[in-house]
Design a protein around this motif. Sequence first.
Motif, PDB file in Angstrom:
ATOM      1  N   MET B  19       3.157 -23.581  20.510  1.00  0.00           N
ATOM      2  CA  MET B  19       3.419 -23.540  19.069  1.00  0.00           C
ATOM      3  C   MET B  19       2.077 -23.538  18.341  1.00  0.00           C
ATOM      4  O   MET B  19       1.173 -24.287  18.705  1.00  0.00           O
ATOM      5  CB  MET B  19       4.240 -24.742  18.629  1.00  0.00           C
ATOM      6  N   ILE B  20       1.956 -22.686  17.318  1.00  0.00           N
ATOM      7  CA  ILE B  20       0.719 -22.600  16.537  1.00  0.00           C
ATOM      8  C   ILE B  20       0.974 -23.197  15.166  1.00  0.00           C
ATOM      9  O   ILE B  20       1.924 -22.790  14.486  1.00  0.00           O
ATOM     10  CB  ILE B  20       0.264 -21.132  16.389  1.00  0.00           C
ATOM     11  N   GLN B  41       3.293 -18.724  26.063  1.00  0.00           N
ATOM     12  CA  GLN B  41       4.145 -17.817  25.305  1.00  0.00           C
ATOM     13  C   GLN B  41       4.397 -18.453  23.944  1.00  0.00           C
ATOM     14  O   GLN B  41       4.868 -19.598  23.875  1.00  0.00           O
ATOM     15  CB  GLN B  41       5.459 -17.677  26.082  1.00  0.00           C
ATOM     16  N   VAL B  42       4.006 -17.745  22.892  1.00  0.00           N
ATOM     17  CA  VAL B  42       4.165 -18.322  21.563  1.00  0.00           C
ATOM     18  C   VAL B  42       5.650 -18.373  21.207  1.00  0.00           C
ATOM     19  O   VAL B  42       6.332 -17.356  21.196  1.00  0.00           O
ATOM     20  CB  VAL B  42       3.405 -17.487  20.510  1.00  0.00           C
ATOM     21  N   ILE B  43       6.148 -19.578  20.961  1.00  0.00           N
ATOM     22  CA  ILE B  43       7.577 -19.666  20.595  1.00  0.00           C
ATOM     23  C   ILE B  43       7.749 -19.988  19.119  1.00  0.00           C
ATOM     24  O   ILE B  43       8.827 -19.804  18.572  1.00  0.00           O
ATOM     25  CB  ILE B  43       8.319 -20.732  21.436  1.00  0.00           C
ATOM     26  N   ALA B  55      10.396 -27.422  13.719  1.00  0.00           N
ATOM     27  CA  ALA B  55      10.494 -26.427  14.803  1.00  0.00           C
ATOM     28  C   ALA B  55      10.420 -27.118  16.160  1.00  0.00           C
ATOM     29  O   ALA B  55      11.123 -26.745  17.111  1.00  0.00           O
ATOM     30  CB  ALA B  55       9.365 -25.414  14.673  1.00  0.00           C
ATOM     31  N   PHE B  56       9.596 -28.131  16.233  1.00  0.00           N
ATOM     32  CA  PHE B  56       9.378 -28.840  17.506  1.00  0.00           C
ATOM     33  C   PHE B  56      10.637 -29.601  17.919  1.00  0.00           C
ATOM     34  O   PHE B  56      10.962 -29.714  19.089  1.00  0.00           O
ATOM     35  CB  PHE B  56       8.192 -29.797  17.336  1.00  0.00           C
ATOM     36  N   ARG B  57      11.346 -30.135  16.908  1.00  0.00           N
ATOM     37  CA  ARG B  57      12.594 -30.864  17.215  1.00  0.00           C
ATOM     38  C   ARG B  57      13.607 -29.921  17.845  1.00  0.00           C
ATOM     39  O   ARG B  57      14.303 -30.284  18.783  1.00  0.00           O
ATOM     40  CB  ARG B  57      13.189 -31.442  15.927  1.00  0.00           C
ATOM     41  N   LYS B  58      13.657 -28.706  17.292  1.00  0.00           N
ATOM     42  CA  LYS B  58      14.644 -27.736  17.798  1.00  0.00           C
ATOM     43  C   LYS B  58      14.279 -27.275  19.194  1.00  0.00           C
ATOM     44  O   LYS B  58      15.124 -27.175  20.074  1.00  0.00           O
ATOM     45  CB  LYS B  58      14.709 -26.533  16.857  1.00  0.00           C
ATOM     46  N   VAL B  63       2.641 -26.790  24.647  1.00  0.00           N
ATOM     47  CA  VAL B  63       1.267 -26.801  24.150  1.00  0.00           C
ATOM     48  C   VAL B  63       1.303 -26.480  22.656  1.00  0.00           C
ATOM     49  O   VAL B  63       2.080 -25.634  22.226  1.00  0.00           O
ATOM     50  CB  VAL B  63       0.409 -25.735  24.882  1.00  0.00           C
ATOM     51  N   VAL B  64       0.462 -27.196  21.887  1.00  0.00           N
ATOM     52  CA  VAL B  64       0.436 -26.962  20.442  1.00  0.00           C
ATOM     53  C   VAL B  64      -1.019 -26.827  19.985  1.00  0.00           C
ATOM     54  O   VAL B  64      -1.874 -27.605  20.410  1.00  0.00           O
ATOM     55  CB  VAL B  64       1.085 -28.151  19.683  1.00  0.00           C
ATOM     56  N   THR B  65      -1.296 -25.796  19.165  1.00  0.00           N
ATOM     57  CA  THR B  65      -2.612 -25.765  18.505  1.00  0.00           C
ATOM     58  C   THR B  65      -2.385 -26.246  17.085  1.00  0.00           C
ATOM     59  O   THR B  65      -1.442 -25.819  16.417  1.00  0.00           O
ATOM     60  CB  THR B  65      -3.227 -24.353  18.482  1.00  0.00           C
TER      61      THR B  65
END
Lengths: 773, 139
Positions: B19-20, B41-43, B55-58, B63-65
């Motif tokens: 996630m960015i 893979q960017v989700i 978004a993270f909860r869903k 990995v997160v930037t």
Amino acid sequence: MGILDLGRYKGIVFAITGFLVFIAIILAVNHGKAGGFSDNVAGVRFLENQAVLPHAVYDASVQLAQRLQNGEKVDDALESLRKAATTFDRSLNSLANGGMITDSSGDIIVLPSMTEPEAVAQLKNGSKLWDGYKAKLDPILRFSGSPYVTAQPAPAPAPAPAPAANGKNAAPAVAAPPPAAPTIQLSPRGRRLQTALTDLTQYGNTVHGQLSKVLTDLSIQVEANSRKQTDTLRYIQVGGMAAALLLLGAIFLFFTRNLRKEEASANRQRKETQDILRTVNEGLFLLDKDLKLGSERSMALNNIFRREEFLDLTFDKLLKDIVPEKTLRTAMDYVALLWGERVNEKLVKTINPLNEVEVHFDNPAGGFDTHFLEFDFNRVKSEGSLSHLLVTVNDVTKRVMLSRELQESQEKAQAQLDLLLRILHVEPDSLTSFLTDADVSLKMVNSILKEPAREESAFRAKIDGIYRQVHAVKGEAAALGLKTVEQRAHAFEESLNDLKGRQSLSGSDFLPLVVKLDDLFNHLAQVREMLSRLVDLHHAIATRRTAGSEVGAEKVDQWLAGQDQTQITKAIIPPPDLGETTGAVGGLERTLEDLAARVASSQSKQVNLRCAGLEGVPESYRRAVKDITIQLVRNAVVHGIEEPGERAKANKAAAGALAVEFTPRGTDGYELIVQDDGRGLQLERIKEVAVERGLITPAQAALLDPRQTMALIFRPGFSTADRVTTDAGRGAGMDLVRILVAELGGRVGLASAGGKFSKFKIWLPATQSAVAA
Amino acid sequence: MASANAKASPLTGGKLKLMICDDSNIIRRKIERELQIERLQVIATAANGKLAVEAFRKDPADVVTMDITMPEMDGIECVENLVKIKPDVLILIISALSDKATAIEALKKGANGFLCKPFTDRQLTEALEELLRGAGNDD
């Protein structure tokens, strides 16, 4: 891993185990031999016991014969004989059969010595004797019942003739029978028994001693054997003890040597470590979880931190006195992060707050020394878990200072370059004027600074006086785009503003201004130096130009004049757009426009400059035309064009009109006209200035007509450069115009109407090329 | 589901979800465009901390930037929230290095590493690879 992982103790454990096994073997052998020894003792006792059995058999047989002789009961005697014979027979058989015996407690013991050839031979001999004995015993032992007849008295048994013949071993078996008991007589069986007994006793008399001897000999033999075993045992014990001692000694030697070797190696390693720590330039130490410094550290730390004592020191105490509180807090947070599990060591190096940290050490003089230290932290893992942080410290003061110096000198070089480029952009006369004016202004500042003052009001007056001068320099520098000068003047102004804001002032408050003033002076000297070099260059090239190399010199001339900047700047800035006019004429027009705009702006005036025909200026007149037009344009803006308010009163447009026209007149040469719609020449003011300058006396001035008055402006000394003014109020350079025109063989005409216009008309002769054309 | 995913993550080679989170559209696009790690893979992309947490909860990323200065919810608070939702998430702070103390604050909340803006595509790749490797080594 685990209990079997003996590591460096493996050798000693194996050695001790080997030693114990050896001792155990010795003891086991000892034990075995000692067992044999007791067997032998039992054997000797047994054999001694058995040695009496042949006597017992013989005695029993004699007793039985006697009983029979006496007519007594024979049963128990017979039984005794039987028992003795059976016991001996069994014993002998056992001995012959591998030396097996039964000791007094009933245990079966094997006597190995009975299998030795000598013993076997003896036993064989014994067995043979016994077999003969047994053959004679057999009928007797088989006898049962009564040997007597009780019905009639039996005649006295015939005395046995044999015993006498048997010699010395003759038993008393044939003692004289008792005279009585006529009623008891031997039965035939009894007589046969008697005969057999007689036979037996005779045989036994010879043999029982031999048999006893056999057993006695065997006993001696066993005893000897036993003694031999005892000796062997002793040898084994002595040998074992000696071997054990030797082994122990060897082990001791081996391990002493190994220990010594290990100790030497450990000492060497320790020394190497110490050498490294003593020699290495970096400060090295370990931090534990409580942030305490480890005991091993490099000597460089002493120099870096200027202290000898590090014992029981914690990291925060080490930094506390040398870094600001905020930096310390951030640093401790950072170190705490490294102790955590989440953070990736390599990915946080860039935010290490101690990467290049400024530290202050107190010095003996009471001040402090500034240094720059570089800390690096590395996790040290032991058995998979974080045990320490290795801290590396470097004193990077020199590096930081060098890089700062480098940066400063780069900035300085850049500033000089900018300045140079700016100078090249500035019209030379403007620059010269500016430098002269600025120099005067700064000298004035200097003299104001030197003026004695005691009262507050005097100080304030000084500040105001200085401010006016510095502000003027700043404004002019800004107008010319001389950024570096403007910045310095601005900094000066800021200092003055600071002083203005103070409640009370004293003489010492002005001291910092001297430094600023000096800085400005020096900087302006640099600008002047640069300009003078450019002028020198110009002259040098101009001299050569007359010798022939015209084109190159002309180009240099052009860029010196700010007309063709591409020559000097092309290496530094990108080339200008090709679509743009870059020619010399375009350059002059632009210079004049810039100049008019800049001077107008500095005078709060508006002006529209119109240029015509400048492209037709012949090459040989270009320089002169440029110098002339610049002078005339500036003068027109400064002296001719009025301020918008004044123009409005005179019903003129707010922006003054200024025209520069260059017209070829064929064989008559060229005409250059510079005309403005300003206030015209102020004849009275010109007279005043001329008198002021000492060019004429007031009396002469009174006699001058307008034409003569106007001519005054071309007199040398009328225009002087060292006037304490800015552009405004300055009338400079008309004598220069006159000289230039005269040099070219031309003439200057001047027309002016008060409040309406000024018009300079310059005639230049036709050039040779123009004439040729 | 999340933990099973993360267990497979560090070195086993399965696809990892990225996630960015950055308020600059340019930076988000730059990261997405320059990402050269096939396993990532960017989700999701988020323009502020609040959107990132939603978004993270869903769908929790592996990995997160994370930028620090953002409207609505800043990176520090966002990191704290993400770690609460998924303790083994790997977070790379990507921010301009104006104040080291702020970056350290974000790391204290549970971020794993830091990359300084501006960055090249190579620096980004190296930092993300190091982030994944570091997680593997710690196990």
